[in-house]
Design a protein around this motif. Sequence first.
Motif, short mmCIF file in Angstrom:
data_model
loop_
_atom_site.label_atom_id
_atom_site.label_comp_id
_atom_site.label_asym_id
_atom_site.label_seq_id
_atom_site.Cartn_x
_atom_site.Cartn_y
_atom_site.Cartn_z
N THR A 31 1.12 -1.18 0.29
CA THR A 31 -0.01 -0.18 -0.02
C THR A 31 0.52 1.04 -0.14
O THR A 31 1.35 1.22 0.74
CB THR A 31 -0.58 0.37 1.42
OG1 THR A 31 -1.40 -0.95 1.35
CG2 THR A 31 -1.76 1.41 1.39
N SER A 83 1.68 5.34 0.30
CA SER A 83 0.72 6.52 0.87
C SER A 83 1.17 7.21 0.18
O SER A 83 1.63 7.78 -0.25
CB SER A 83 0.71 6.19 2.50
OG SER A 83 0.58 5.42 2.99
N TYR A 132 -4.42 6.73 -0.70
CA TYR A 132 -3.94 5.34 -0.48
C TYR A 132 -3.94 5.22 -2.30
O TYR A 132 -4.52 5.27 -2.82
CB TYR A 132 -4.28 4.55 -0.09
CG TYR A 132 -4.73 4.62 1.26
CD1 TYR A 132 -5.59 6.09 1.81
CD2 TYR A 132 -3.18 5.00 2.22
CE1 TYR A 132 -5.66 6.35 3.52
CE2 TYR A 132 -3.29 5.00 3.48
CZ TYR A 132 -4.34 5.91 4.28
OH TYR A 132 -4.25 6.33 5.43
#
Length: 125
Positions: free
Chosen positions: A19, A21, A80
């Motif tokens: 993920t 950010s 995200y």
Amino acid sequence: QVQFVESGGGLVQPGGSLTLSCAASGLTLSGSAVGWFRQAPGKQREGVACMTSRAGTTVYADSVKGRFTISRDPFNKTLYLQINSLKPEDPAVYYCASALPGTYSPLDSSYFSSWGQGTQVTVSS
């Protein structure tokens, strides 16, 4: 002044997930169209996922549909990019950016600005 700081990149095995950010300052994500882009060595920067301001409508590049998900936190300060099923063609420096005022051309980097420094995604062999 709008600024983005990307993080979360790293070395991932093929088929893996991570993920990314993007911390935003100087704007509220719900007030501006935003997007994720990537640039691999020797290639042009390409859009992978974009999101409109209020409605949060998303657009994805065909190459990442079903594998990438763009989202923003409830406080509208962090963007995200969830990456699943990483493929060999995914390694690149990933950037986030906001659409130029009064414009929105999804996935077209020429209509976006305030680029962050990027975060590197690498696939292990």
